[in-house]
Design an enzyme around this catalytic site. Structure first.
Site, short mmCIF file in Angstrom:
data_model
loop_
_atom_site.label_atom_id
_atom_site.label_comp_id
_atom_site.label_asym_id
_atom_site.label_seq_id
_atom_site.Cartn_x
_atom_site.Cartn_y
_atom_site.Cartn_z
N ASP A 147 0.71 2.15 7.06
CA ASP A 147 -0.58 2.83 7.25
C ASP A 147 -1.12 2.74 8.67
O ASP A 147 -2.26 3.15 8.94
CB ASP A 147 -1.63 2.25 6.27
CG ASP A 147 -1.39 2.73 4.85
OD1 ASP A 147 -1.03 3.90 4.68
OD2 ASP A 147 -1.56 1.92 3.93
N ASP A 205 2.11 9.59 0.98
CA ASP A 205 1.05 9.35 1.97
C ASP A 205 1.61 9.07 3.36
O ASP A 205 0.97 9.31 4.38
CB ASP A 205 0.19 8.13 1.57
CG ASP A 205 -0.05 7.99 0.08
OD1 ASP A 205 0.81 8.43 -0.70
OD2 ASP A 205 -1.07 7.43 -0.29
N1 GLY Z 1 -2.94 6.04 0.95
C1 GLY Z 1 -3.55 5.59 -0.23
C2 GLY Z 1 -4.34 6.61 -0.93
O1 GLY Z 1 -4.26 7.80 -0.64
O2 GLY Z 1 -5.09 6.24 -1.81
#
Ligand code: GLY
Length: 428
Positions: A147, A205
């Site tokens: 992330d 994601d």
């Molecule tokens: N990246 C985690 C979410 O979209 O909740």
């Protein structure tokens, strides 16, 4: 009033002679101005209220109801392991949920401040944006998650665009190197998570973190960042998508690059279409086309966008949290998925041959989000801009709450919309 009439007359005359439309100037953008003004007011009051905590606003603490979870997940509530879900203590319920800088959402509040500054030129926002961005400096040494792009590109990446200084390129490049350290040559993808029992989990994601690599390539001229991004995007394209272009949330790989399993972590079930996952996908492949100008990414982004537009059946285009969740008026919407989709589709509209349909759909979303159904009244909503998102219903977490990333992509969508329509805040 007289002035407005005069402008309208000039526009009509100009349009007659030049054969162009003066539509932008004639439209009523009160909804947009209200969205921006509300955002500024909410962001500034929040930044004052959390000053000195060293934390970022993430959402609002809420509880959950087991029967409701069972209904939405289509399972017997008795089979839900309630003990795995945290129920916030009574004194927290309804209050702002803060997070520390290592949380995956830590870059969104500074990023929202940057967008609000870009939209309005208000220097107070710039000061706050710099302050909250600087809190994230230690993340440049962190390797524990994929992330890093969300965290650092939304904060420092926007800082570099809007208020550059000599130290930011190094911060972004070091972070990009750490993201690349999670890339596995044999598998051809960036590892998302270090928790769980998966061999090598990659979530959809993760497409969102590639923008950081594009930025690092620009800053250094080193093509290694682009190679990692391209291989990750191609691997994800071949393994994460179903024939109808919906995507799985989690794909875990064996060491030889074959698929270990396809599952969900936050969706209704393994084979459902989790709304935010679909939004991450269309955003990610639109960004890949922007970077690589390879038609396969454009075609792919368009096909995901078309899927979203055909599967989201709500009147206001704000999806339910999962396309396959039992749907009635109690089913939570996910404004965050809508905001990400709107932002992506504005960009996609500039690349696609039939871009107008994506622009129109994104505009519809933006107007819905800017209505009182989703936009908070200033002074309410614990300082967040939008209402009605879902973090992880599966985990009984953040159901029907504001989320900092819904706010961030809402503001980004507004910025993109205003650029495309050539609108200026002080003329709205
Ligand atoms: N990246 C985690 C979410 O979209 O909740």
């Amino acid at each position: 009033m007289k002035f407005t009439k005069l402008i309208t007359a000039i526009c009509t005359l100009g349009a007659t002679f030049a054969g162009v439309s003066c539509q932008s100037q004639q439209e009523d953008y009160g909804w947009l101005k209200n969205g921006i003004d509300t955002s500024v007011s909410q962001l500034l009051s929040t930044s004052k209220e959390i000053e000195g905590t060293g934390k970022m606003p993430r959402s609002i603490w809420v509880g959950y109801d087991l029967d409701f979870l069972g209904w939405q997940l289509d399972i017997d509530p008795m089979t839900i392991k309630d003990s795995l879900r945290a129920q916030p203590s009574a004194d927290r319920l309804g209050h702002r949920r803060l997070c520390d800088i290592y949380d995956w959402t830590s870059g969104f509040f500074p990023g929202s401040l940057w967008y609000a500054y870009e939209l309005t030129g208000n220097s107070e926002l710039q000061t706050e944006a710099s302050k909250f961005t600087n809190l994230l400096n230690p993340i440049r040494y962190y390797k524990g998650t994929h992330d890093l792009g969300f965290m650092m590109n939304c904060s420092y990446g926007n800082a570099l665009r809007l208020s550059p200084n000599d130290t930011i390129p190094a911060v972004l490049t070091e972070t990009a190197d750490n993201l690349c350290s999670r890339f596995d040559e044999g598998i051809g993808a960036i590892r998302s998570w270090d928790f769980g029992t998966w061999n090598f989990p990659v979530i959809i994601d993760n497409m969102m973190n590639l923008d950081l690599l594009f930025e690092a390539a620009k800053l250094t001229g080193d093509s290694k960042y682009l190679e990692v991004a391209k291989r990750h995007a191609d691997k994800t394209m071949s393994c994460h998508f179903r024939p109808d272009r919906t995507s799985w949330h989690v794909v875990s790989y064996n060491n030889d690059g074959t698929v270990e399993c396809r599952q969900t972590f936050q969706g209704k079930n393994d084979d459902s279409a989790w709304a935010r996952g679909q939004a991450w996908g269309v955003y990610g492949y639109t960004a890949c086309y922007r970077q690589f100008k390879d038609e396969k990414y454009l075609d792919f982004a368009c096909s995901i966008a078309d899927m979203i537009m055909s599967k989201v059946t709500t009147e206001d285009a704000i999806p339910y949290w999962d396309y396959d969740a039992p749907a009635d008026e109690r089913t939570p919407r996910d404004a965050s998925a809508a905001a990400v989709t709107a932002s992506a589709l504005f960009e996609l509209s500039t690349f696609a041959k039939d871009g107008q349909k994506y622009f129109d759909y994104a505009e519809k979303i933006l107007k819905s989000l800017s209505s009182s159904d989703y936009l908070a009244e200033p002074g309410t909503n614990e300082g967040f801009i939008l209402k009605h998102s879902v973090g992880s219903l599966h985990h009984g977490s953040e159901i029907d709450v504001p989320l900092n990333y819904a706010d961030y992509y809402y503001l980004e969508a507004i910025q993109r919309y205003m650029n495309l329509k050539n609108l200026k805040y002080n003329k709205l």
